[in-house]
Write an enzyme that holds these catalytic residues in place. Structure first.
Site, PDB file in Angstrom:
ATOM      1  N   SER A   1       0.748  -1.261  -0.069  1.00 35.66           N
ATOM      2  CA  SER A   1       0.045   0.095  -0.093  1.00 35.66           C
ATOM      3  C   SER A   1       0.814   1.245  -0.054  1.00 35.66           C
ATOM      4  O   SER A   1       1.713   1.298  -0.875  1.00 35.66           O
ATOM      5  CB  SER A   1      -0.802   0.115   1.044  1.00 35.66           C
ATOM      6  OG  SER A   1      -1.883   0.899   1.182  1.00 35.66           O
TER       7      SER A   1
ATOM      8  N   ASP B   1      -8.796  -6.276  -4.806  1.00 36.53           N
ATOM      9  CA  ASP B   1      -8.372  -5.054  -3.797  1.00 36.53           C
ATOM     10  C   ASP B   1      -9.214  -3.998  -4.660  1.00 36.53           C
ATOM     11  O   ASP B   1      -9.010  -3.738  -6.007  1.00 36.53           O
ATOM     12  CB  ASP B   1      -6.965  -4.932  -4.192  1.00 36.53           C
ATOM     13  CG  ASP B   1      -6.443  -3.530  -3.386  1.00 36.53           C
ATOM     14  OD1 ASP B   1      -7.113  -2.950  -2.908  1.00 36.53           O
ATOM     15  OD2 ASP B   1      -5.138  -3.373  -3.244  1.00 36.53           O
TER      16      ASP B   1
ATOM     17  N   HIS C   1      -7.955  -5.294   0.033  1.00 33.65           N
ATOM     18  CA  HIS C   1      -6.835  -4.507   0.240  1.00 33.65           C
ATOM     19  C   HIS C   1      -6.408  -4.838   1.819  1.00 33.65           C
ATOM     20  O   HIS C   1      -5.101  -4.963   2.080  1.00 33.65           O
ATOM     21  CB  HIS C   1      -6.985  -3.002   0.080  1.00 33.65           C
ATOM     22  CG  HIS C   1      -5.934  -2.378   0.296  1.00 33.65           C
ATOM     23  ND1 HIS C   1      -4.906  -2.318  -0.635  1.00 33.65           N
ATOM     24  CD2 HIS C   1      -5.274  -1.353   1.492  1.00 33.65           C
ATOM     25  CE1 HIS C   1      -3.745  -1.260  -0.389  1.00 33.65           C
ATOM     26  NE2 HIS C   1      -4.223  -0.879   0.833  1.00 33.65           N
TER      27      HIS C   1
END
Length: 349
Positions: free
Chosen positions: A141, A296, A325
């Site tokens: 991320s 995601d 995610h």
């Protein structure tokens, strides 16, 4: 400055602090007496060729990366590698809004970028640890955004790179999403322009932000299949929202989360090549494995795969996880096995 036990050692475990001195920021401001929190595992070999840098994500700290990604049963094995986990600036543990003295404190904390994080990490690694080569840079991320920054800004230093659930440039979809997170916090009357006595004063805004993250952080399948019960052991949807998501963010500092959001929204390595993203990605010389998560909703696989086209020799390994995610947290048993497998292949290349 205000006290927040969440970011102290008794919660975050053992970490070290490196004094960076005055750090010139991309904004033109200078962060005075900046400090970078980091933790290390394993030993640096004699030729300093086994160093691995692990970066952190939004709201996450080095403790999360240590617990989920590092260990003898993982690709990031301290018996083989010297592993450095670096906390972002502004993330609560390194120099951050709640722990920095006046005048650069709370609502007056300087605006940071992903580039500032990498500049701080580079300074610490080269000047303090004497490391000139990284066998691998890996993170998920916002940590993955730092991986891209490392690979583009310091190609001579990065031998391998593995961004997980991240793209080289933030999408417009995510910019709007992060704006909603910011507004959820700052619309709380107790936000008071960033000047509050305790992060708990801004609980209503933090709870609204938590619910927005809940909507897109997890996949549709996560909700349809009630994985909040089978994977997380929560008794109901309300139990999951209140007892897991809101409880996760509640001890954190609102200014810290906003500082990270500012960086998240502006992540873009294209700025290294006059806004030409393909040209910037063409600077990468590292062996790269890009790892999107198939469900995601933040960084969908097609956006991650698009970056791969401009990076010589890069490969894509799609990680399967219906947790979306939030699969990054390794709550699903098969997640880390997939990540470790891909990292082992990369490290052996």
């Amino acid at each position: 400055m205000i006290a927040n036990d969440f970011y102290e050692a008794h919660t975050q475990g053992d970490f070290k602090i490196h004094d960076l001195g005055d750090l010139a920021l991309e904004s033109g401001e200078t962060l005075r007496n900046a400090k970078l929190a980091y933790r290390t595992f394993g030993e640096l070999n004699t030729d300093k060729s086994n160093a691995i840098l692990v970066t952190t994500w939004f709201s996450g700290t080095g403790k999360v990366m240590e617990d989920v990604y590092v260990g003898a049963d993982h690709a990031l094995d301290p018996s083989k590698y010297f592993i450095i986990i670096a906390d972002q600036l502004g993330s609560g543990v390194s120099t951050s809004p709640q722990n920095n003295p006046a005048p650069q404190t709370m609502g007056k904390f300087p605006k940071l970028t992903i580039g500032d994080d990498v500049a701080a990490q580079h300074k610490m690694l080269t000047e303090h640890l004497g490391i000139e080569k990284l066998a691998l840079v890996v993170g998920g991320s916002m940590g993955g955004q730092q991986v891209y920054e490392w690979a583009v800004a310091h190609p001579e230093m990065v031998e391998r790179a593995a961004p997980i659930a991240a793209t080289a440039r933030i999408s417009l979809h995510q910019k709007v999403f992060v704006q909603a997170l910011e507004e959820a916090i700052t619309s709380d009357p107790n936000w008071n322009g960033g000047w509050y006595a305790s992060g708990l004063d801004v609980r209503d805004g933090m709870d609204r932000m938590s619910k927005i993250v809940s909507a897109l952080g997890w996949s549709r399948e996560f909700y349809q299949e009630e994985r909040w019960s089978t994977i997380l052991g929560m008794s109901s949807l309300d139990d999951f929202i209140n007892g897991f998501m809101k409880a996760y963010f509640e001890p954190m500092d609102p200014n810290v989360l906003l500082s990270e959001m500012h960086k998240w929204q502006r992540a873009d390595v294209g700025r290294h090549a006059d806004d030409d993203l393909p040209k910037a990605l063409g600077r990468i010389t590292a062996k790269m494995c890009i790892m999107p998560i198939d469900h995601d909703l933040f960084f969908p696989p097609n956006e991650c795969e698009a970056d791969c086209r401009y990076i010589s020799g890069a490969t894509v390994k799609v990680i399967q996880s219906k947790d979306g995610h939030m699969g990054l947290n390794g709550l699903e048993p098969d997640y880390m096995a997939q990540v470790d497998g891909a990292l082992n292949v990369l490290l052996q290349s």
